[in-house]
Design a protein around this motif. Structure first.
Motif, PDB file in Angstrom:
ATOM      1  N   ASP A 117      42.988  42.925  39.662  1.00  0.00           N
ATOM      2  CA  ASP A 117      43.110  44.314  40.112  1.00  0.00           C
ATOM      3  C   ASP A 117      42.278  45.237  39.237  1.00  0.00           C
ATOM      4  O   ASP A 117      41.612  46.149  39.730  1.00  0.00           O
ATOM      5  CB  ASP A 117      44.570  44.749  40.091  1.00  0.00           C
ATOM      6  CG  ASP A 117      45.426  44.026  41.128  1.00  0.00           C
ATOM      7  OD1 ASP A 117      44.841  43.467  42.079  1.00  0.00           O
ATOM      8  OD2 ASP A 117      46.654  44.015  40.974  1.00  0.00           O
ATOM      9  N   TRP A 118      42.328  45.002  37.931  1.00  0.00           N
ATOM     10  CA  TRP A 118      41.577  45.850  37.011  1.00  0.00           C
ATOM     11  C   TRP A 118      40.068  45.682  37.208  1.00  0.00           C
ATOM     12  O   TRP A 118      39.308  46.647  37.169  1.00  0.00           O
ATOM     13  CB  TRP A 118      41.957  45.542  35.561  1.00  0.00           C
ATOM     14  CG  TRP A 118      41.335  46.490  34.578  1.00  0.00           C
ATOM     15  CD1 TRP A 118      40.222  46.298  33.811  1.00  0.00           C
ATOM     16  CD2 TRP A 118      41.785  47.813  34.277  1.00  0.00           C
ATOM     17  NE1 TRP A 118      39.943  47.404  33.052  1.00  0.00           N
ATOM     18  CE2 TRP A 118      40.899  48.357  33.315  1.00  0.00           C
ATOM     19  CE3 TRP A 118      42.861  48.600  34.721  1.00  0.00           C
ATOM     20  CZ2 TRP A 118      41.050  49.642  32.797  1.00  0.00           C
ATOM     21  CZ3 TRP A 118      43.009  49.876  34.199  1.00  0.00           C
ATOM     22  CH2 TRP A 118      42.110  50.386  33.251  1.00  0.00           C
ATOM     23  N   GLU A 119      39.641  44.451  37.447  1.00  0.00           N
ATOM     24  CA  GLU A 119      38.215  44.193  37.667  1.00  0.00           C
ATOM     25  C   GLU A 119      37.750  44.650  39.044  1.00  0.00           C
ATOM     26  O   GLU A 119      36.547  44.672  39.314  1.00  0.00           O
ATOM     27  CB  GLU A 119      37.920  42.702  37.536  1.00  0.00           C
ATOM     28  CG  GLU A 119      37.823  42.210  36.114  1.00  0.00           C
ATOM     29  CD  GLU A 119      37.145  40.857  36.046  1.00  0.00           C
ATOM     30  OE1 GLU A 119      36.269  40.682  35.197  1.00  0.00           O
ATOM     31  OE2 GLU A 119      37.482  39.977  36.858  1.00  0.00           O
ATOM     32  N   LYS A 144      36.589  47.585  34.000  1.00  0.00           N
ATOM     33  CA  LYS A 144      37.121  48.325  35.145  1.00  0.00           C
ATOM     34  C   LYS A 144      36.176  48.246  36.339  1.00  0.00           C
ATOM     35  O   LYS A 144      35.007  48.652  36.274  1.00  0.00           O
ATOM     36  CB  LYS A 144      37.363  49.787  34.751  1.00  0.00           C
ATOM     37  CG  LYS A 144      37.914  50.655  35.855  1.00  0.00           C
ATOM     38  CD  LYS A 144      39.324  50.228  36.274  1.00  0.00           C
ATOM     39  CE  LYS A 144      39.931  51.191  37.289  1.00  0.00           C
ATOM     40  NZ  LYS A 144      41.241  50.704  37.797  1.00  0.00           N
ATOM     41  N   ASP A 145      36.657  47.663  37.441  1.00  0.00           N
ATOM     42  CA  ASP A 145      35.916  47.551  38.704  1.00  0.00           C
ATOM     43  C   ASP A 145      34.585  46.804  38.560  1.00  0.00           C
ATOM     44  O   ASP A 145      33.676  46.973  39.377  1.00  0.00           O
ATOM     45  CB  ASP A 145      35.669  48.932  39.315  1.00  0.00           C
ATOM     46  CG  ASP A 145      36.957  49.619  39.722  1.00  0.00           C
ATOM     47  OD1 ASP A 145      37.906  48.909  40.110  1.00  0.00           O
ATOM     48  OD2 ASP A 145      37.030  50.860  39.639  1.00  0.00           O
ATOM     49  N   LEU A 157      38.340  47.171  28.093  1.00  0.00           N
ATOM     50  CA  LEU A 157      38.998  47.680  29.298  1.00  0.00           C
ATOM     51  C   LEU A 157      38.074  48.562  30.129  1.00  0.00           C
ATOM     52  O   LEU A 157      37.969  48.401  31.352  1.00  0.00           O
ATOM     53  CB  LEU A 157      40.257  48.463  28.912  1.00  0.00           C
ATOM     54  CG  LEU A 157      41.570  47.667  28.850  1.00  0.00           C
ATOM     55  CD1 LEU A 157      42.707  48.572  28.433  1.00  0.00           C
ATOM     56  CD2 LEU A 157      41.875  46.990  30.177  1.00  0.00           C
ATOM     57  N   ASP A 174      46.948  41.019  37.704  1.00  0.00           N
ATOM     58  CA  ASP A 174      46.677  42.281  37.024  1.00  0.00           C
ATOM     59  C   ASP A 174      45.214  42.375  36.592  1.00  0.00           C
ATOM     60  O   ASP A 174      44.587  43.430  36.710  1.00  0.00           O
ATOM     61  CB  ASP A 174      47.583  42.424  35.799  1.00  0.00           C
ATOM     62  CG  ASP A 174      49.053  42.430  36.174  1.00  0.00           C
ATOM     63  OD1 ASP A 174      49.503  43.425  36.766  1.00  0.00           O
ATOM     64  OD2 ASP A 174      49.736  41.435  35.882  1.00  0.00           O
ATOM     65  N   PHE A 175      44.685  41.264  36.090  1.00  0.00           N
ATOM     66  CA  PHE A 175      43.296  41.250  35.641  1.00  0.00           C
ATOM     67  C   PHE A 175      42.346  41.452  36.821  1.00  0.00           C
ATOM     68  O   PHE A 175      41.380  42.216  36.738  1.00  0.00           O
ATOM     69  CB  PHE A 175      42.983  39.943  34.927  1.00  0.00           C
ATOM     70  CG  PHE A 175      41.600  39.877  34.346  1.00  0.00           C
ATOM     71  CD1 PHE A 175      41.302  40.521  33.162  1.00  0.00           C
ATOM     72  CD2 PHE A 175      40.599  39.175  34.991  1.00  0.00           C
ATOM     73  CE1 PHE A 175      40.029  40.474  32.618  1.00  0.00           C
ATOM     74  CE2 PHE A 175      39.312  39.117  34.464  1.00  0.00           C
ATOM     75  CZ  PHE A 175      39.029  39.761  33.272  1.00  0.00           C
ATOM     76  N   TRP A 210      50.949  42.278  31.028  1.00  0.00           N
ATOM     77  CA  TRP A 210      50.440  41.275  31.963  1.00  0.00           C
ATOM     78  C   TRP A 210      51.098  39.910  31.774  1.00  0.00           C
ATOM     79  O   TRP A 210      50.896  39.009  32.591  1.00  0.00           O
ATOM     80  CB  TRP A 210      48.920  41.128  31.817  1.00  0.00           C
ATOM     81  CG  TRP A 210      48.165  42.348  32.288  1.00  0.00           C
ATOM     82  CD1 TRP A 210      48.698  43.500  32.794  1.00  0.00           C
ATOM     83  CD2 TRP A 210      46.757  42.510  32.298  1.00  0.00           C
ATOM     84  NE1 TRP A 210      47.703  44.384  33.116  1.00  0.00           N
ATOM     85  CE2 TRP A 210      46.483  43.808  32.823  1.00  0.00           C
ATOM     86  CE3 TRP A 210      45.683  41.727  31.916  1.00  0.00           C
ATOM     87  CZ2 TRP A 210      45.204  44.315  32.971  1.00  0.00           C
ATOM     88  CZ3 TRP A 210      44.396  42.218  32.061  1.00  0.00           C
ATOM     89  CH2 TRP A 210      44.158  43.502  32.583  1.00  0.00           C
TER      90      TRP A 210
END
Length: 386
Positions: free
Chosen positions: A322-324, A278-279, A274, A319-320, A259
């Motif tokens: 998107d991951w969340e 996620k989401d 992680l 990136d963060f 990242w």
């Protein structure tokens, strides 16, 4: 004839009690004056412009006196707390080391958002001798639900509110908007009315609150005075190309993750969480918030007090996000609304929303990194010196 209660007090005794109370209050004021330096007391051998402090930001006198002769206000929030040891490209290091012809003065701390900044701008304006100022706007301010009342209450400054209300350049419409929003944010009516001072009791409440807030700031500024930096002869400013090259080198030494953020943060704060992250915020829309109106209000206050603002739009770390699970569409809508507000107000906007995925632009999910800070400083230099 009704017999006087044996417990009632004569008018003479009541008057004596009031006078004793006034005398005691006067003694407390005199004691505070003797024990604690006034807000206007600064160490002339130090520069406090780059000190990150809520007390400093809430004291117009101290903050304007405690910096260089040619210093411009930089309004922000938690990004101003980034240390030079973590990111050497922060203004506290770059602008303080190199001679750009001016300095910056930090105003704000974590969770200070557009409403707080509008109040602060109105308070600072009468004593501020510059026609330009900069505000860093974070997309995180616009998350659904807005800033909670408890957090705002911790950041609220009666001194700034009082000076905002005293500024004759600010319209009654703007003062009414601030009062309305303060009530929404949980500030009690007696405090709001004390600042406006429309009824006799408001003047008494104002005197008490102003004294209490002044005493609190004096106490907190005792520690702030130890944080200033010794002035040193500045070096010739390098080109921004040189600063970018140094920023990339500094970042590469402490960032090797995919990242492009700080390794220590990535390894300690992100990797262990992680799965949980996620989401986590897949339902975030950046629409259900009064923050857009508050940003519009900040720009309205700037126009009324005659200060031209540069709005620096921080990106989110792509990136963060998107991951969340925060969608790119939601983020883009937020950026677009901020740009539109700036366009409608006719103010300059340094928009870095297209840098979400640029390596080293952010040092963590929400704060400028090595390259990011150089980009901000270049935009500020174009705005002030260009």
């Amino acid at each position: 004839m009704t017999k006087r209660s044996e417990h009632s007090l004569s008018p003479k005794v009541l008057l004596g009690g009031v006078l004793a109370g006034v005398a005691l209050f006067g003694a407390v004021v005199a004691g505070a004056e003797a024990l604690l330096p006034s807000q206007s007391h600064v160490d002339s051998q130090k520069n406090y412009g780059y000190v990150y402090s809520g007390a400093k930001s809430s004291s117009v006198e101290f903050n304007l006196l405690g910096n260089g002769d040619n210093s411009y206000l930089l309004f922000g929030s938690s990004e101003l707390s980034t240390s030079a040891s973590a990111v050497p490209e922060v203004p506290a290091k770059v602008m303080a080391t190199y001679d750009f012809g001016y300095d910056l003065t930090y105003v704000g701390e974590a969770y200070d958002q557009s409403l707080w900044h509008a109040m602060a701008l109105g308070a600072y304006a009468p004593a501020y001798d510059k026609s330009k100022a900069v505000i860093i706007v974070s997309p995180g301010w616009f998350s659904d639900g807005g800033l909670d009342a408890d957090t705002f209450g911790l950041r609220f400054s009666y001194s700034l509110y009082r000076q905002f209300c005293e500024n004759p350049a600010i319209s009654q419409e703007s003062k009414d908007y601030l009062a309305w929003r303060l009530a929404q944010q949980g500030i009690d009516d007696s405090t709001i009315q004390a600042g406006l001072r429309t009824l006799p009791q408001d003047y008494l409440n104002d005197a008490v609150m102003a004294f209490q807030d002044d005493l609190t700031l004096r106490q907190e500024l005792v520690e702030v005075r130890n944080q200033g930096s010794e002035p040193a002869e500045k070096q010739p400013a390098p080109s921004f190309d040189e600063l970018y090259a140094q920023a990339r080198a500094d970042a590469a030494a402490v960032s090797s993750n995919d990242w492009g953020i700080q390794d220590a943060y990535y390894e300690q704060k992100i990797l262990p969480s992680l799965d949980r992250l996620k989401d986590m915020h897949a339902d975030e829309t950046y629409t259900d918030t009064p923050e857009y109106d508050d940003l519009t209000f900040f720009l309205k206050v700037a126009r009324e007090v005659g200060i031209e603002p540069l709005v620096v739009v921080s990106p989110m770390q792509g990136d963060f996000c998107d991951w969340e699970g925060i969608s790119k569409d939601a983020r883009d809508r937020c950026y677009s609304r901020i740009r539109t507000i700036c366009q409608q107000a006719g103010v300059e906007c340094a928009d870095f929303s297209d840098r979400e995925y640029q390596r080293y632009f952010m040092c963590d999910p929400v704060h400028f990194g090595w390259v990011g800070w150089v980009a901000v400083e270049e935009a500020i230099d174009d705005f002030i010196a260009g």
